[in-house]
Enzyme design. Structure first.
Site, PDB file in Angstrom:
ATOM      1  N   GLU A 172       0.808  -1.422  -0.013  1.00  8.04           N
ATOM      2  CA  GLU A 172      -0.025   0.025   0.025  1.00  8.04           C
ATOM      3  C   GLU A 172       0.701   1.326  -0.025  1.00  8.04           C
ATOM      4  O   GLU A 172       0.710   1.882   0.967  1.00  8.04           O
ATOM      5  CB  GLU A 172      -1.064   0.063   1.119  1.00  8.04           C
ATOM      6  N   GLU A 358      -5.353  -8.855   0.922  1.00  7.62           N
ATOM      7  CA  GLU A 358      -6.026  -8.464   2.019  1.00  7.62           C
ATOM      8  C   GLU A 358      -7.486  -8.336   1.720  1.00  7.62           C
ATOM      9  O   GLU A 358      -7.792  -7.517   0.839  1.00  7.62           O
ATOM     10  CB  GLU A 358      -5.606  -7.055   2.682  1.00  7.62           C
TER      11      GLU A 358
HETATM   12  O1  IFM Z   1      -4.253  -3.285   9.283  1.00  3.30           O
HETATM   13  C1  IFM Z   1      -4.242  -2.946   7.902  1.00  3.30           C
HETATM   14  C2  IFM Z   1      -3.127  -3.201   7.358  1.00  3.30           C
HETATM   15  O2  IFM Z   1      -1.892  -3.142   7.862  1.00  3.30           O
HETATM   16  C3  IFM Z   1      -3.003  -2.547   5.721  1.00  3.30           C
HETATM   17  N1  IFM Z   1      -4.145  -2.745   4.991  1.00  3.30           N
HETATM   18  C4  IFM Z   1      -5.461  -2.403   5.673  1.00  3.30           C
HETATM   19  C5  IFM Z   1      -5.367  -2.857   7.254  1.00  3.30           C
HETATM   20  C6  IFM Z   1      -6.706  -2.624   7.891  1.00  3.30           C
HETATM   21  O3  IFM Z   1      -6.854  -1.241   8.109  1.00  3.30           O
END
Ligand code: IFM
Length: 466
Positions: A172, A358
């Site tokens: 990210e 994710e």
């Molecule tokens: O916890 C975070 C992660 O570190 C990066 N992506 C989003 C998740 C939830 O906010």
């Protein structure tokens, strides 16, 4: 329940990879043990007022000491892959130069234990914990940080390249740049638009520079990058809302997708920012566009964008407002957003393969008297998002795997320990782990998937998430 799981499982190809994800600062703790240097998140969390309730990652889930127990739990749950990140300051306490052998040993032991348990390691090199020494030298707005990242990548891939195939350079970059250097709610907590733009560019550049290093050191490397992608829907059909949604899409999604795909920075956004982009040197955009083997997608919700310019009295088309379901983060539950996103990536960009690196939800879980955590809302969320992913697969999207965020409840950045994303509950007083019902549900899904043959048999025609 089993019938429904079977139907869902059948919609994924036999070689589909099921995993779960975490990140170093969020779970490891041991912030100053075994030679680890300070990271920007150590510094930020130790600064009063930055994190809710004054929480820090000093201990977190204590994974640094409990990794054996955690790997055993992953094995019990039948995870096929585990996505985790490496703490750069554990390897290079000053960011460059002197290597901390104890740091390398920790990850080597973890990788060996995963392989021994039959779990595929999926490494992220950078999930936000920059060595503080590099921040002191200017951090990501400083171009030199890209060289430091390449040096760090070399150390880690030379050690683990014979055992780990999957490497993501960055997690990210939008969040590192935007939240860290513009909104200031993440480390290092700056609020400067020019720094944000330079940081974003250097993150992408470091990614491109690291790719050949990974490929040189890793047998049959699968190298890529992970982006947080949130579809932006206009709140109405008005031109103003449409433009507002397009701009937000430019900030979050296209600003990273376009250069990685060889299109350079989107012109509409370059004009909107109207800042000198002199940090872009000749040849940079070609380096950034070096082909990846996969794109990792972190996806949780959608956004519905309403322009400030829309005056409700003008009799404009009616606004669409988000639906009634939200997670504990205040994020709307909207599974069709994942379908739309995957289809768009396939139509507008051409990544050879995609992983959902994710996806998951925070809810205010409670441990029941029987010691269980009955997180039905999370199961429902996962089931519907997976059904949306299956629809996209059916439409031909090259989706190869899925990682639930997160394996453990953990340190949720500025929200500290107040948000629980895990499929495994962590008691932050005792550090006891308890698989939630969602973990058992996921275990069953993986088991069933292994027993059903799915190629050519896509099962359901009416999607579960509608
Ligand atoms: O916890 C975070 C992660 O570190 C990066 N992506 C989003 C998740 C939830 O906010």
């Amino acid at each position: 329940m089993t019938d429904e799981l079977t139907q869902l499982a059948r919609r994924f190809p036999t070689d589909f990879i099921w995993g779960s994800a975490t990140a170093s600062y969020q779970i490891e703790g041991a912030w100053n043990e075994d030679g680890k240097g300070e990271s920007i998140w150590d510094r930020f969390a130790h600064t009063p007022g930055k994190i809710l309730n004054g929480d820090t990652g000093d201990t977190a889930c204590d994974h640094f000491h409990r990794w054996r127990e955690d790997v055993a739990l992953m094995r019990e749950l039948g995870l096929q892959a585990y996505r985790f990140s490496i703490s750069w300051p554990r390897i290079l306490p000053q960011g460059r130069g002197q290597v901390n052998r104890a740091g390398l040993d920790f990850y080597e032991r973890l990788v060996d234990a995963l392989l021994e348990a039959g779990i595929m390691p999926f490494v992220t090199l950078y999930h936000w914990d920059l060595p503080q020494a590099l921040q002191d030298a200017g951090g990501w707005p400083n171009r030199d940080t890209t060289e430091a990242f390449v040096e760090y990548t070399g150390h880690v891939t030379r050690l683990l390249g014979d055992r780990v195939r999957f490497w993501a350079t960055f997690n990210e970059p939008f969040c590192s740049a935007w939240l860290g250097y513009w909104e200031g709610v993440h480390a290092p907590g700056h609020q400067d638009l020019d720094e944000m733009l330079a940081a974003g560019h250097h993150l992408l550049l470091a990614h491109g520079l690291a790719l050949p290093v990974i490929r040189e050191n890793v047998k049959q490397a699968q190298a890529g990058i992970v982006l947080n992608l949130t579809p932006q829907y206009p709140a109405s059909e008005s031109e103003a809302d449409r433009l507002a949604a397009r701009e937000r899409d430019g900030q979050i999604n296209r600003w990273y997708l376009d250069p990685l795909s060889g299109r350079g920075y989107p012109q509409d956004m370059v004009s909107a920012y109207a800042r000198p982009m002199d940090f872009v040197h000749a040849g940079d955009m070609e380096i950034i566009a070096r082909p990846v083997d996969f794109l990792g997608i972190n996806h949780y919700t959608r956004a519905v964008v309403r322009s400030q310019a829309v005056d409700e009295s003008q009799n404009l088309p009616a606004a669409v407002f988000p639906g009634p379901e939200y997670t504990d983060m205040g994020w709307e539950v909207y599974p069709p957003g994942l379908y739309d996103l995957l289809i768009r990536l396939q139509r507008e960009y051409d990544f050879p393969s995609l992983y959902i690196t994710e996806n998951g939800a925070a809810f205010a879980d409670v441990v029941s008297a029987d010691g269980s955590v009955h997180d039905m809302q999370r199961i429902d969320y996962l089931r519907r998002y997976l059904a949306a992913a299956a629809d996209a697969l059916q439409a031909g999207v090259p989706l190869r795997g899925y990682f639930v965020w997160s394996f453990l409840d953990n340190f949720e950045w500025a929200f500290g320990y107040s948000k629980r994303f895990g499929i495994v509950h962590v008691d932050f007083e005792t550090l006891v782990r308890r698989p939630k019902d969602s973990a058992l549900w996921y275990r069953d899904l993986i088991r069933i998937h292994q027993t059903v043959q799915s190629p050519g048999d896509q099962g359901l025609t009416s999607p579960l998430w509608r």
